[in-house]
Structures are given as structure tokens and as C-alpha cells.
Design a protein around this motif. Structure first.
Motif, short mmCIF file in Angstrom:
data_model
loop_
_atom_site.label_atom_id
_atom_site.label_comp_id
_atom_site.label_asym_id
_atom_site.label_seq_id
_atom_site.Cartn_x
_atom_site.Cartn_y
_atom_site.Cartn_z
N ILE A 52 30.30 -21.06 11.43
CA ILE A 52 28.91 -20.99 11.89
C ILE A 52 28.86 -20.94 13.42
CG2 ILE A 52 26.74 -22.26 12.07
CD1 ILE A 52 27.08 -21.00 9.37
N THR A 53 28.11 -19.99 13.94
CA THR A 53 27.85 -19.87 15.38
C THR A 53 26.33 -19.74 15.57
OG1 THR A 53 28.21 -17.49 15.21
CG2 THR A 53 30.07 -18.84 15.95
N PRO A 54 25.83 -20.01 16.77
CA PRO A 54 24.37 -20.01 16.98
C PRO A 54 23.66 -18.74 16.52
CG PRO A 54 25.45 -21.01 18.85
CD PRO A 54 26.55 -20.47 17.98
N GLU A 55 24.28 -17.59 16.76
CA GLU A 55 23.60 -16.34 16.42
C GLU A 55 23.53 -16.10 14.91
OE1 GLU A 55 27.94 -15.36 17.24
OE2 GLU A 55 26.36 -16.58 18.17
N LYS A 56 24.28 -16.86 14.13
CA LYS A 56 24.26 -16.70 12.68
C LYS A 56 23.16 -17.53 12.00
CE LYS A 56 29.18 -15.58 12.41
NZ LYS A 56 30.53 -16.04 12.02
N LEU A 57 22.55 -18.43 12.73
CA LEU A 57 21.49 -19.26 12.16
C LEU A 57 20.24 -18.42 11.94
CD1 LEU A 57 21.95 -22.43 14.39
CD2 LEU A 57 22.83 -22.05 12.08
N VAL A 58 19.44 -18.83 10.97
CA VAL A 58 18.21 -18.10 10.66
C VAL A 58 16.99 -18.98 10.93
CG1 VAL A 58 19.24 -16.53 8.99
CG2 VAL A 58 18.39 -18.75 8.22
N LEU A 59 15.93 -18.35 11.38
CA LEU A 59 14.65 -19.02 11.60
C LEU A 59 13.75 -18.69 10.42
CD1 LEU A 59 12.93 -20.65 13.72
CD2 LEU A 59 12.00 -18.43 14.41
N ILE A 60 13.20 -19.72 9.78
CA ILE A 60 12.38 -19.50 8.59
C ILE A 60 11.05 -20.24 8.72
CG2 ILE A 60 14.40 -19.20 7.10
CD1 ILE A 60 13.94 -22.09 6.11
N ASN A 61 10.11 -19.86 7.85
CA ASN A 61 8.84 -20.58 7.79
C ASN A 61 8.88 -21.61 6.65
OD1 ASN A 61 8.45 -19.15 5.39
ND2 ASN A 61 7.00 -17.69 6.30
N ASP A 62 7.75 -22.25 6.39
CA ASP A 62 7.74 -23.32 5.39
C ASP A 62 7.79 -22.81 3.95
OD1 ASP A 62 5.20 -22.29 5.17
OD2 ASP A 62 4.16 -24.16 5.65
N LYS A 63 7.87 -21.50 3.78
CA LYS A 63 8.07 -20.92 2.45
C LYS A 63 9.51 -20.43 2.27
CE LYS A 63 3.27 -19.33 1.98
NZ LYS A 63 2.81 -19.89 3.27
N GLY A 64 10.31 -20.60 3.31
CA GLY A 64 11.70 -20.16 3.24
C GLY A 64 11.89 -18.70 3.62
N GLU A 65 10.83 -18.07 4.12
CA GLU A 65 10.91 -16.65 4.50
C GLU A 65 11.53 -16.52 5.88
OE1 GLU A 65 6.80 -15.39 2.14
OE2 GLU A 65 6.73 -15.98 4.26
N VAL A 66 12.40 -15.54 6.04
CA VAL A 66 13.10 -15.35 7.31
C VAL A 66 12.17 -14.74 8.35
CG1 VAL A 66 15.02 -14.18 8.46
CG2 VAL A 66 15.32 -15.09 6.15
N LEU A 67 12.08 -15.42 9.49
CA LEU A 67 11.27 -14.93 10.61
C LEU A 67 12.14 -14.26 11.66
CD1 LEU A 67 8.99 -18.07 11.10
CD2 LEU A 67 8.49 -16.01 9.78
N ASP A 68 13.39 -14.72 11.76
CA ASP A 68 14.30 -14.15 12.76
C ASP A 68 15.73 -14.45 12.33
OD1 ASP A 68 15.02 -12.83 15.11
OD2 ASP A 68 15.17 -14.72 16.22
N GLY A 69 16.60 -13.48 12.55
CA GLY A 69 18.00 -13.66 12.20
C GLY A 69 18.70 -12.32 12.17
N GLN A 70 20.02 -12.35 12.14
CA GLN A 70 20.77 -11.11 12.07
C GLN A 70 20.49 -10.39 10.75
OE1 GLN A 70 24.95 -11.67 12.82
NE2 GLN A 70 24.64 -12.29 14.94
N PRO A 71 20.54 -9.06 10.75
CA PRO A 71 20.27 -8.30 9.53
C PRO A 71 21.16 -8.77 8.37
CG PRO A 71 20.39 -6.83 11.41
CD PRO A 71 20.82 -8.18 11.91
N GLY A 72 20.52 -8.99 7.23
CA GLY A 72 21.26 -9.40 6.04
C GLY A 72 21.46 -10.89 5.90
#
Length: 229
Positions: A52-72
């Protein structure tokens, strides 16, 4: 103002430490943090915690939907369990799920860790219940843990692993450390003939210290026992 870069580095540090300690293998385990704006940073699915590295983390909302992150990249399906913790506990801002071997051994054996036999554990977390079995990736797991979240910051997940929460990520991580050490000590005590529990009047004194001297954050069950399963 939160330093998002610092939080990402902290998540990575916790992931690497979990892997180094042997609490996770392959793609096991997951970590998340609630941010001030109500969004969440989470570890992605399908990646070893050692990588795990910082750029691999994903930002999500309270429904678990991805708001920001690397493709895939997307969060683990077990993010439902994390989001349930945040929903039920406004005081929680960090969640850690792992499979520490000794504590998970108790979970697999169907045994709670509810002996009040070690001073530090009595003060820090109290008894540790074994939550009912739930199929991973379904709502069964969040439903299984919900009844315990108001009284506990540390849970054993039946046939699965362990879950800890905290006011911040490091607190949640430290609680996982405390859990695994206590599980090892508890197992050793049983091999030596059984743990000797602390008398009730002494437990009351320890709980007083927790509240008024150590000022430990989070929840505590007081004196509570749970049947094995």
C-alpha cells in the motif's frame, strides 16, 4: 485543518505494520479513516497491505462509492463493516480490520476474550465479545457487529478476525495491538492452568482510573461477560 497527505502516510504505516506483524496475509485486512468533510479514505481491495502506498488509497462517500482514486481501484467489499462503525459511532474516526493469529484463534474457536485478568486490558478495552457469524461482503457482517458497537471498541468476528475502532486511526491500531497481546497472554495463562481474574472491587478502581486519570477515549463495557459459541 487536516493534512490529507499525513493521514495517507499514516494509513500506509499502519498497513505495513500489520503485514510485518503477521496480522494479514495476501490481500487480507482493511483500514479506513473518516475525514472532516464526511468522506473516507480506505485501502483498496486486492492489494497486499505490504504494497500500500498513498496514491493507491481511495476516497469514498458514506455509501462506499468512489469519489477519487486510480482507475480500477475500489474499496474492499468489507467497507460496509467500516461504514456501519462510523454511522453508529460519531466519535469514531478510524477503523482497522485484521486477522491477528492468536486473537483470530479465539474467534475461530468460538470464544470471547472476556476474562478480567490483566490490568492494562481491563483499563484499555474491557471484555471483548465474539460477534455472530456473517458472510463476508454482505450486510450480515455489519448487522452482526451493530449490537456491540455502543459498548465496545474491540470485537472478535466469528470465524473471521478482529475489528477495532478509535477516535483516530492510531488509537484503533493500538487497540488491535492490545487485543493480540492480551490474546497471547490469555492463551499462555490457560496453558498454565487458567487465568486468575481480578476481584470486582479492584476492577471498579481500574475503571475509575480509566475515566478520571487516564481519560481513555471511546467506549467501555464495564463488567460484562459473553458466552462462547
Amino acid at each position: 485543518m487536516q493534512d490529507i497527505c499525513e493521514i495517507k502516510e499514516q494509513i500506509c504505516d499502519v498497513c505495513h505494520k500489520m503485514w510485518q506483524l503477521g496480522w494479514v496475509a495476501a490481500n487480507d485486512g482493511n483500514v479506513s479513516v473518516r475525514l472532516e468533510d464526511g468522506t473516507f479514505l480506505a485501502t483498496p481491495t486486492g492489494i497486499s497491505k505490504s504494497f500500500i502506498t498513498p496514491e493507491k488509497l481511495v476516497l469514498i462517500n458514506d455509501k462506499g462509492e468512489v469519489l477519487d482514486g486510480q482507475p480500477g481501484y475500489k474499496p474492499s467489499s468489507e467497507i460496509k463493516m467500516h461504514l456501519r462503525c462510523y454511522r453508529e459511532r460519531p466519535d469514531v474516526n478510524g477503523v482497522v480490520h485484521a486477522h491477528p493469529p492468536t486473537a483470530t484463534g479465539y474467534a475461530v474457536a468460538g470464544k470471547s476474550l472476556d476474562e478480567y485478568s490483566m490490568i492494562e486490558t481491563v483499563i484499555a478495552i474491557g471484555s471483548i465479545p465474539l460477534t455472530p457469524y456473517g458472510t463476508p461482503s454482505t450486510d450480515e457482517v455489519p448487522e452482526a457487529i451493530t449490537p456491540y458497537l455502543q459498548d465496545h471498541d474491540v470485537l472478535l468476528l466469528q470465524n473471521h478476525g478482529a475489528l477495532t475502532v478509535g477516535a483516530d486511526l492510531l488509537t484503533a491500531y493500538y487497540r488491535m495491538e492490545t487485543l493480540e497481546l492480551y490474546a497471547k497472554i490469555s492463551l499462555n495463562a490457560h496453558l498454565l492452568g487458567g487465568a486468575k481474574e481480578i476481584p470486582m472491587e479492584q476492577i471498579d478502581k481500574l475503571l475509575y482510573l480509566r475515566k478520571h486519570y487516564y481519560k481513555v477515549t471511546g467506549r467501555h463495557p464495564g463488567y460484562k461477560k459473553y458466552p462462547s459459541k
